[in-house]
Design a protein around this motif. Sequence first.
Motif, PDB file in Angstrom:
ATOM      1  N   VAL A   1      -7.981  -1.089   2.364  1.00 32.22           N
ATOM      2  CA  VAL A   1      -6.680  -0.416   2.375  1.00 32.22           C
ATOM      3  C   VAL A   1      -6.436   0.214   3.738  1.00 32.22           C
TER       4      VAL A   1
ATOM      5  N   TYR B   1      -0.273   4.654  -1.561  1.00 28.86           N
ATOM      6  CA  TYR B   1      -1.243   5.512  -0.872  1.00 28.86           C
ATOM      7  C   TYR B   1      -0.591   6.389   0.190  1.00 28.86           C
TER       8      TYR B   1
ATOM      9  N   VAL C   1       0.825  -1.217   0.000  1.00 28.10           N
ATOM     10  CA  VAL C   1       0.000   0.000   0.000  1.00 28.10           C
ATOM     11  C   VAL C   1       0.858   1.267   0.000  1.00 28.10           C
TER      12      VAL C   1
END
Length: 279
Positions: free
Chosen positions: A180, A168, A165
Motif C-alpha cells: 500500500v 487509507y 487506496v
Amino acid sequence: MHILCAGTKVVHVTLGDHVSEARMDEALELNGITVTYGGLTALSEVSLVVEPGTVHGVIGPNGAGKTTLFNVACGFTAPDSGTLSWEGTRLDRLRPHDLAGLGIARTLQGVGLFDRMSVLENVVVGADTRARSGFWSSLLGLPRSSREERQLREEAMAVLERLGVASYAARTPTSLPYPVRKKVALARALAARPRLLLLDEPASGLAADEMDELGELVRELTGEMAVLLVEHHMDLVMRVCDQITVLDFGRRIAHGPPAVVRDDPAVLAAYLGDTVEGV
C-alpha cells in the motif's frame, strides 16, 4: 528558472548557468553516459531514448548499472561523460529538485514517504508542485491558499481512488502494509501530472495480482506520459514495455522491443538464462 510557454513547442530551461530551448516533441535521451567510482566503471557509454507515450524498460543482473542509470536520470548522480536531454534540451548539472519544474516525477526503491503526514497529505505534496501558493502555506492556513488547498486535496483523493487506496487517506504511512505504501508513493508522483515518470522497481514487494494491476496501470499511463521503468520482474517488463535496454557490467548489451530482447543470445547468456514468458 523554468519558463514553460503554453501553446508552443518552445521551452526555456535554466539549470545552473545553462540556458537553452526545448522542443516539446522530443523525449528523454541519455547519450554516451559513463560513470566511474574510483577504479570501478558503473556505466560505460550507455545510451537510450524514452519516446513520448511509451514505456522504456531497463533490465540487467545485479550490479549491471540499472540503479546508477536511474540516478543519472534523476539528477542524483552526475556522469563523468555523456549528456542528458529532456524534450530536446540538454540538462547540465541536473539536480533532483529540478525535476518537478521540468515535468518529471519519480518513485524510488524505498518509498520515501513522510511518516508524520497522512497518506492524503503525502499525495498533496506531489500535487503541490503545480500550485501557486504552496502546500506549506496551506498547512499554515493562510487565506490566500485555502481555495487552492481544497483543489489539491480533491485532486490527491482522485489519484488515491484511481490506485484503489483512498480508504487509507487519513492514515500514516508507517501503519500501512508495504504494497500500500508503494501505491501511495506512486500516487504522489502521479499527482504532479508529469510528462515523464521514472519508476525504480515499483513491483518490489507486490503479490502476483498486485503486479498485474500495476502492469495495467503503467500501460494506461502511456496515454498521459512517458515512463522509464527499472525493474527486475521480467514478466512485468516484457508485458508492459515498448522498448527495453539491457545492461550488463555497466554496458548496454541489447536494445529493442520485448520480442527481440527476449530472444537475444547476449541477453540469454548474461541474464535471463532462458526465454521469458510475456508479450
